[in-house]
Design a protein around this motif. Sequence first.
Motif, PDB file in Angstrom:
ATOM      1  N   LEU A 402      59.769 -40.775  -1.595  1.00 26.42           N
ATOM      2  CA  LEU A 402      59.472 -40.349  -2.958  1.00 26.42           C
ATOM      3  C   LEU A 402      58.641 -41.379  -3.711  1.00 26.42           C
ATOM      4  O   LEU A 402      57.907 -41.051  -4.643  1.00 26.42           O
ATOM      5  CB  LEU A 402      60.801 -40.120  -3.691  1.00 26.42           C
ATOM      6  CG  LEU A 402      60.742 -39.574  -5.100  1.00 26.42           C
ATOM      7  CD1 LEU A 402      60.243 -38.138  -5.102  1.00 26.42           C
ATOM      8  CD2 LEU A 402      62.118 -39.629  -5.750  1.00 26.42           C
ATOM      9  N   TYR A 413      52.189 -31.576  -4.633  1.00 30.23           N
ATOM     10  CA  TYR A 413      53.174 -31.503  -5.720  1.00 30.23           C
ATOM     11  C   TYR A 413      52.600 -30.830  -6.970  1.00 30.23           C
ATOM     12  O   TYR A 413      53.240 -29.967  -7.578  1.00 30.23           O
ATOM     13  CB  TYR A 413      53.664 -32.924  -6.035  1.00 30.23           C
ATOM     14  CG  TYR A 413      54.263 -33.085  -7.402  1.00 30.23           C
ATOM     15  CD1 TYR A 413      55.535 -32.608  -7.680  1.00 30.23           C
ATOM     16  CD2 TYR A 413      53.548 -33.705  -8.434  1.00 30.23           C
ATOM     17  CE1 TYR A 413      56.078 -32.738  -8.934  1.00 30.23           C
ATOM     18  CE2 TYR A 413      54.081 -33.844  -9.693  1.00 30.23           C
ATOM     19  CZ  TYR A 413      55.349 -33.359  -9.947  1.00 30.23           C
ATOM     20  OH  TYR A 413      55.884 -33.476 -11.193  1.00 30.23           O
ATOM     21  N   LEU A 416      52.175 -27.070  -6.491  1.00 33.28           N
ATOM     22  CA  LEU A 416      53.482 -26.387  -6.527  1.00 33.28           C
ATOM     23  C   LEU A 416      54.022 -26.323  -7.954  1.00 33.28           C
ATOM     24  O   LEU A 416      54.608 -25.323  -8.364  1.00 33.28           O
ATOM     25  CB  LEU A 416      54.485 -27.118  -5.622  1.00 33.28           C
ATOM     26  CG  LEU A 416      54.279 -26.981  -4.119  1.00 33.28           C
ATOM     27  CD1 LEU A 416      55.265 -27.870  -3.365  1.00 33.28           C
ATOM     28  CD2 LEU A 416      54.445 -25.545  -3.659  1.00 33.28           C
TER      29      LEU A 416
ATOM     30  N   VAL B 304      49.285 -19.811   1.128  1.00 34.28           N
ATOM     31  CA  VAL B 304      49.422 -20.515  -0.167  1.00 34.28           C
ATOM     32  C   VAL B 304      49.538 -19.494  -1.296  1.00 34.28           C
ATOM     33  O   VAL B 304      50.365 -19.643  -2.211  1.00 34.28           O
ATOM     34  CB  VAL B 304      48.224 -21.468  -0.415  1.00 34.28           C
ATOM     35  CG1 VAL B 304      48.288 -22.063  -1.814  1.00 34.28           C
ATOM     36  CG2 VAL B 304      48.203 -22.580   0.631  1.00 34.28           C
ATOM     37  N   ILE B 321      63.527 -23.603  -4.890  1.00 33.01           N
ATOM     38  CA  ILE B 321      62.929 -24.786  -4.263  1.00 33.01           C
ATOM     39  C   ILE B 321      63.668 -25.113  -2.964  1.00 33.01           C
ATOM     40  O   ILE B 321      63.043 -25.377  -1.927  1.00 33.01           O
ATOM     41  CB  ILE B 321      62.966 -25.981  -5.241  1.00 33.01           C
ATOM     42  CG1 ILE B 321      62.053 -25.694  -6.437  1.00 33.01           C
ATOM     43  CG2 ILE B 321      62.544 -27.271  -4.549  1.00 33.01           C
ATOM     44  CD1 ILE B 321      62.101 -26.745  -7.527  1.00 33.01           C
ATOM     45  N   ASP B 335      54.500 -32.244   4.886  1.00 38.57           N
ATOM     46  CA  ASP B 335      53.892 -32.424   3.555  1.00 38.57           C
ATOM     47  C   ASP B 335      54.511 -31.472   2.527  1.00 38.57           C
ATOM     48  O   ASP B 335      54.743 -31.855   1.376  1.00 38.57           O
ATOM     49  CB  ASP B 335      52.378 -32.206   3.631  1.00 38.57           C
ATOM     50  CG  ASP B 335      51.683 -33.378   4.325  1.00 38.57           C
ATOM     51  OD1 ASP B 335      52.278 -34.484   4.342  1.00 38.57           O
ATOM     52  OD2 ASP B 335      50.579 -33.185   4.867  1.00 38.57           O
ATOM     53  N   LEU B 336      54.760 -30.252   2.971  1.00 42.43           N
ATOM     54  CA  LEU B 336      55.374 -29.285   2.047  1.00 42.43           C
ATOM     55  C   LEU B 336      56.790 -29.730   1.683  1.00 42.43           C
ATOM     56  O   LEU B 336      57.180 -29.687   0.509  1.00 42.43           O
ATOM     57  CB  LEU B 336      55.405 -27.891   2.683  1.00 42.43           C
ATOM     58  CG  LEU B 336      56.065 -26.817   1.818  1.00 42.43           C
ATOM     59  CD1 LEU B 336      55.249 -26.533   0.567  1.00 42.43           C
ATOM     60  CD2 LEU B 336      56.280 -25.522   2.599  1.00 42.43           C
ATOM     61  N   ARG B 338      57.966 -32.688   1.596  1.00 44.41           N
ATOM     62  CA  ARG B 338      57.855 -33.859   0.717  1.00 44.41           C
ATOM     63  C   ARG B 338      57.478 -33.421  -0.707  1.00 44.41           C
ATOM     64  O   ARG B 338      58.072 -33.884  -1.689  1.00 44.41           O
ATOM     65  CB  ARG B 338      56.819 -34.802   1.337  1.00 44.41           C
ATOM     66  CG  ARG B 338      55.980 -35.618   0.395  1.00 44.41           C
ATOM     67  CD  ARG B 338      56.675 -36.892  -0.007  1.00 44.41           C
ATOM     68  NE  ARG B 338      56.089 -37.393  -1.243  1.00 44.41           N
ATOM     69  CZ  ARG B 338      55.516 -38.554  -1.376  1.00 44.41           C
ATOM     70  NH1 ARG B 338      55.461 -39.372  -0.378  1.00 44.41           N
ATOM     71  NH2 ARG B 338      55.026 -38.932  -2.540  1.00 44.41           N
ATOM     72  N   ALA B 339      56.486 -32.514  -0.817  1.00 45.47           N
ATOM     73  CA  ALA B 339      56.064 -32.053  -2.145  1.00 45.47           C
ATOM     74  C   ALA B 339      57.204 -31.317  -2.845  1.00 45.47           C
ATOM     75  O   ALA B 339      57.406 -31.461  -4.059  1.00 45.47           O
ATOM     76  CB  ALA B 339      54.846 -31.148  -2.017  1.00 45.47           C
ATOM     77  N   LEU B 340      57.977 -30.560  -2.081  1.00 47.47           N
ATOM     78  CA  LEU B 340      59.108 -29.837  -2.683  1.00 47.47           C
ATOM     79  C   LEU B 340      60.203 -30.803  -3.105  1.00 47.47           C
ATOM     80  O   LEU B 340      60.891 -30.581  -4.099  1.00 47.47           O
ATOM     81  CB  LEU B 340      59.662 -28.807  -1.689  1.00 47.47           C
ATOM     82  CG  LEU B 340      58.766 -27.576  -1.509  1.00 47.47           C
ATOM     83  CD1 LEU B 340      59.168 -26.777  -0.278  1.00 47.47           C
ATOM     84  CD2 LEU B 340      58.819 -26.679  -2.746  1.00 47.47           C
ATOM     85  N   TYR B 341      60.341 -31.886  -2.361  1.00 50.09           N
ATOM     86  CA  TYR B 341      61.309 -32.915  -2.763  1.00 50.09           C
ATOM     87  C   TYR B 341      60.886 -33.523  -4.105  1.00 50.09           C
ATOM     88  O   TYR B 341      61.711 -33.699  -5.014  1.00 50.09           O
ATOM     89  CB  TYR B 341      61.385 -34.004  -1.678  1.00 50.09           C
ATOM     90  CG  TYR B 341      62.442 -35.036  -1.962  1.00 50.09           C
ATOM     91  CD1 TYR B 341      63.693 -34.951  -1.362  1.00 50.09           C
ATOM     92  CD2 TYR B 341      62.204 -36.092  -2.842  1.00 50.09           C
ATOM     93  CE1 TYR B 341      64.670 -35.886  -1.635  1.00 50.09           C
ATOM     94  CE2 TYR B 341      63.183 -37.024  -3.124  1.00 50.09           C
ATOM     95  CZ  TYR B 341      64.408 -36.919  -2.519  1.00 50.09           C
ATOM     96  OH  TYR B 341      65.385 -37.833  -2.798  1.00 50.09           O
ATOM     97  N   GLU B 342      59.586 -33.821  -4.214  1.00 56.33           N
ATOM     98  CA  GLU B 342      59.076 -34.387  -5.478  1.00 56.33           C
ATOM     99  C   GLU B 342      59.314 -33.426  -6.638  1.00 56.33           C
ATOM    100  O   GLU B 342      59.706 -33.834  -7.736  1.00 56.33           O
ATOM    101  CB  GLU B 342      57.566 -34.645  -5.358  1.00 56.33           C
ATOM    102  CG  GLU B 342      57.197 -35.800  -4.452  1.00 56.33           C
ATOM    103  CD  GLU B 342      55.686 -35.933  -4.335  1.00 56.33           C
ATOM    104  OE1 GLU B 342      55.100 -35.234  -3.490  1.00 56.33           O
ATOM    105  OE2 GLU B 342      55.093 -36.700  -5.102  1.00 56.33           O
ATOM    106  N   LEU B 343      59.062 -32.150  -6.355  1.00 59.16           N
ATOM    107  CA  LEU B 343      59.243 -31.137  -7.400  1.00 59.16           C
ATOM    108  C   LEU B 343      60.725 -30.993  -7.749  1.00 59.16           C
ATOM    109  O   LEU B 343      61.095 -30.927  -8.925  1.00 59.16           O
ATOM    110  CB  LEU B 343      58.693 -29.797  -6.886  1.00 59.16           C
ATOM    111  CG  LEU B 343      58.502 -28.691  -7.896  1.00 59.16           C
ATOM    112  CD1 LEU B 343      57.484 -29.078  -8.952  1.00 59.16           C
ATOM    113  CD2 LEU B 343      58.058 -27.408  -7.206  1.00 59.16           C
ATOM    114  N   GLY B 355      66.508 -33.879   0.640  1.00 59.60           N
ATOM    115  CA  GLY B 355      66.258 -35.016   1.542  1.00 59.60           C
ATOM    116  C   GLY B 355      66.511 -34.623   2.987  1.00 59.60           C
ATOM    117  O   GLY B 355      65.757 -34.983   3.886  1.00 59.60           O
ATOM    118  N   TYR B 358      63.595 -32.626   4.219  1.00 59.68           N
ATOM    119  CA  TYR B 358      62.473 -33.508   4.561  1.00 59.68           C
ATOM    120  C   TYR B 358      62.738 -34.179   5.913  1.00 59.68           C
ATOM    121  O   TYR B 358      61.849 -34.259   6.769  1.00 59.68           O
ATOM    122  CB  TYR B 358      62.298 -34.545   3.447  1.00 59.68           C
ATOM    123  CG  TYR B 358      61.198 -35.550   3.701  1.00 59.68           C
ATOM    124  CD1 TYR B 358      59.869 -35.165   3.752  1.00 59.68           C
ATOM    125  CD2 TYR B 358      61.503 -36.890   3.903  1.00 59.68           C
ATOM    126  CE1 TYR B 358      58.862 -36.086   4.005  1.00 59.68           C
ATOM    127  CE2 TYR B 358      60.515 -37.826   4.142  1.00 59.68           C
ATOM    128  CZ  TYR B 358      59.199 -37.414   4.190  1.00 59.68           C
ATOM    129  OH  TYR B 358      58.209 -38.334   4.437  1.00 59.68           O
TER     130      TYR B 358
END
Lengths: 429, 462
Positions: A402, A413, A416, B304, B321, B335-336, B338-343, B355, B358
Motif C-alpha cells: 500500500l 486506483y 476505479l 473495463v 469491492i 494490479d487489480l 492492489r488497486a482494489l486494496y487501495e480503494l 490483503g 492481494y
Amino acid sequence: MRPRFSFFRFLAHLSAFALVLTVVTRSFAADAPEAGAAVAAGEASRFTETQREYIHSYILQNLPDFPREVAVVTVERFLSELQRRSPGEFDRLLSPDFPLRKYRSLLFQLIGAQLTGPAQVALREEVARKRLEAILESQAVGKVVGALDAATALAKIKAMAPVHPRRLVEGRMDDDEVELLLRKDREAGAAPAPAKPKVLTAADIVAEFGRRNQEGAAWQKLRALTIHSRLQTAAGEELEVFLLRMRPDRFRMTIVAAGATRFVISYDGAKYWQQAPGRPAQEIPAKTVGASRYLSEFVDPLVADSGVGFERLPDGADGAAKTYRLSVRRADGSTYVAWIDQETFRQIGRETEDKQIIRYSDFRMVGGIALAFREESTDAKGGKAVLTLVRATPDAGLIQALFEPAGAGAPDYFALERMLAGATPIPAK
Amino acid sequence: MNAPSRRPPAPHPRGFRRSERGAVGRILLFVAAGLFALYLAGATAGYLFVRYVRKNENIGFVDVALLRWREVRRGMAAQQFAKAKVEWDAANYQIAFLSYNFGVNNDPDNIPGRLMAAQFLQAAGSNSMALTTLVDGLARAPDDPRLIERTFTLLNTTGREQRALELLARRPASAWSGPNGPALRTYELEATTNLGDVAAARKLLDQHPELLKLPRATPTVARMYWEAKERLRAINLLTAYVGTRPEGLEAYTQLVQWQLSAEMGDEAVATAGLALEKFPGEIAARVLRLEALGVRENLGPAWVAAVGAYFKDFGARPEAITQLAALAGRRGWVDLARALYELGALHQQNLSILGFCYGDALLRQGRFREVQAVLTQIESQAVEGSAPFLAQLRNRQVIAAAALGDAAAVRDSARRLASVLRSDPEGMEATRRNFQRSGLVAAAAELTGRPPAARPAVPANK
C-alpha cells in the motif's frame, strides 16, 4: 329416586383426578426439559449442548460481535462457576425463572477476561460497562439503572489509578472489589483534599503522560493505524484526509476533495512519492516533503522509546487549563513544544518551529491509546484550519504494498475510484 | 286369578340390614361428590394456570379436563414457536433459544417448528445443535422430505459427509424404494463424491443409472465425472442442466469455472450471461460474468467497461469491492487486487480480507516470498483474530510455505492451523482432505487429529 352409586365410576373419577394433578404438575412445572431427545451431551464438555447454547444465546444477544470460538471457552467457565457456586440454581438453568440477571456480572467478568487484544479495546470497555450496569442494578433493587449510570461509573473508575480500570476491563476484578471502588467514589466527596503534589521533572511528566494516555503497553502493541478525517483549511475548503500508518515508519496520506482523490503522498520506508490522477507516481526528495515527513513518526515522540530529548519549560495555560510545557527535541534536531494538561495529562497543544499553534481536544481511546479527535491549527499569519477525526481504526490489516508506488496495470486506483463515484445509491427501504 | 304372593325380603348376602346399606351408600356418595369437586377444582386450577400464568390462549377448559394433555402441549409449543420467531426477529436470542427449545421438546412432531429451530441454531452459529435437532426430527418422521433435505444438505455442506453416510446406511430398505429414494441416493452420491471416493461414487452411479435422468442429481453426477477426469462429459452434462435454467447460482458458477479451465471462454461468457438473466440483481452473478469476460478479453477495454457498469450498479453495496477483489485474487490479477486494496482502504475498516485477496493474486503469479511477507504483515495486526480468520491465514501460510519448499514452515503452519481448527473437527477434516488432494501430505499429516472413519456401507439392494 336415590342416585345409584357405582364404585367403579368412583374409582375412574379418582384416577382421573390423580392423573390430572400429575399431568398438570409434571407438564408445566418445568418449562424446558433438561435432557430431551434434541439435547445431546457435548463430547468435550461437562455440560449439555442446550445449556451451552442457552448461555451463548445470551452472550450473542448482549454482544453480537463477541467471537463464537472465544464464547465457547467463556460459556464453559461460566457454567462451571455457576455449578460450583449454586448447584441448586444451576439445575434450574433452562427454566424461564432462572435468575440469569443475577449472574450477569460474573458472565461479563469472564467475557472481559477473554478479550485481550488491542483491537478489542472497545468491546472490552463495552463489556466492562455492561458489568457495571449489572452490579449497579443489583445494588439498587427497584431503581432503574441506565447505561448512563454505568458509563459514569466507568468514567470515574478510569479516572482512578490506572490499575483499577485495567483490572476491571480485563475481568480480573471481583464484584466485591468493584463495589468497594464504587463506594469509595461515593465517599470521595467527603474526603479531605489530596496532599500537594511534588514538583515534576520533564521525565516525570513524560512518564505520567505515557501512563495516562494508553492502556498498558498499547502503543507498543499497536502495529498500524488508519485515520479518516475531515479538514477545513484556512482558505475554507473542505477536504477528506485518509491517513494510513504502519510500523516502523510507513505512511500514506490521501487527500480527497468532492469525492475524488486530489493526490496521494506516501513513504515506503526508503523514499517519499506522490501521485495524482492521470500522472504516474513520482518520487519526491525528502527535503521538499516539509512537515509531512513527521507523519512517518508512528509513535508520538512523547511515548517514543529513544531518540527524543525533553526539557521542561515554564508552565503555561490554555484557557482554563494549566499546562506543563515541554520542549521535545527529535533525533533530526527539530523541536516543538508540547502542552500537557496538568490535570488529565493529555497533550492539548503544540507550538511548532514555524510558529504554528495546534490545539488538540475531544480525546477518545482507540486501540488502547488516547487520540485527539479534533485538531485546530493556527499558522503564523493567523489562518485557522480544523481537522476532525471521523474514524480511527487500529491494526486494520495494512500491508507494505500500500505504501509503494502502484504498477501500470489498468484500471488503476484513480480509474476505479471514478467508477465507484458513479455508483447508483441503494434505494431506501 | 291368583293374587301376587308377598314374599319376605331376601336377607342381604353379607348380612347388612337396609338401614346400614343406606348409610354406606350415602357416605360413598358424599366421598364421590367431594372427589368430583376436587377433580373439577384441579382441572380448573390446571386450566387457569395454563391459560393465565402461561398465557396460552389456545387452550380450552375441556382440553385440560379431558386430559388432552398432548393437545395442551402442542398448543403451548405452537405459541412458543411463534414467540421464538418474534424474539429472534428482535435479536433476543436468549428468549428465542428457550422458546424454540421448549417448543421442540413439547411438540417434537411439529416439523415446521423444528425446521425453524434448526434454522435459528444455524444462524446462531451452532451447526452441531441444529443437526441434532434435525436428526432427532428425522428419527420421528423419517419420510418427511423437508427434514431429509435440510438434514443431508447441512451434513454435506459442513464437512459431515461421513455422518451423512452413516445415517443413510441406517435407513430401512423401504425408504430407498419410496418417493424419497432418488433424493437419498443423490445425497449418498454427493457425500461419496465430496469424500473424494470417486471409484465408489462411480460404482454407485453404475448401480443406479436412474440418477442420470434425475435433474436434482445432475450437478452431483457432473461433479463426479469431473473428479473422475471425464471433464468434457461433466461440462456437457452440466451445460444441459443449466440450459433448463435451474434455481440456484451454484450450477452456473461451477460450469463457468469448468469452462474457463477448459479454455472455453466464449461458452463461459454465455453461461455467465444465462446466470445474469436468471439472477439479474445478484452481485455474485455479475462477478461471475466479469470473471468469464476478464479471462476471455484478457482484461481488455470491454472488460473495463463491464467493471464500470458493475460499480455503477453495485458500488453502493459494502461488499462490492471485496467481491471484485476476491475475483482478482482467484484469477491472479495482481494490479487489480492492489488497486482494489487501495480503494478499500478508504472505504473499509478491516482490510485483512482485501490483503488476503492481494496475497492470493501474488500466489497465482508465483510470487511466493511476497505472499509470505503480506501474510506476516496481516498476522502481526491480528493477534486475537477470530478462528475463521486465523484458519484462512494459516491455510494460506501452509500453501505459500509449501510452494517455497520450506518443509519446516509447512509443518509449523499446519500445526497452528490444527490448533485453530481444534474445536471444529469437520472443518479440520475438510481442510485435511483439501491438503491431501493438493499433494500437501506433510500438512495433511499435521491435521490428522481424528483419523477418518471407514466409509459406512449402504447396501446397493436397499
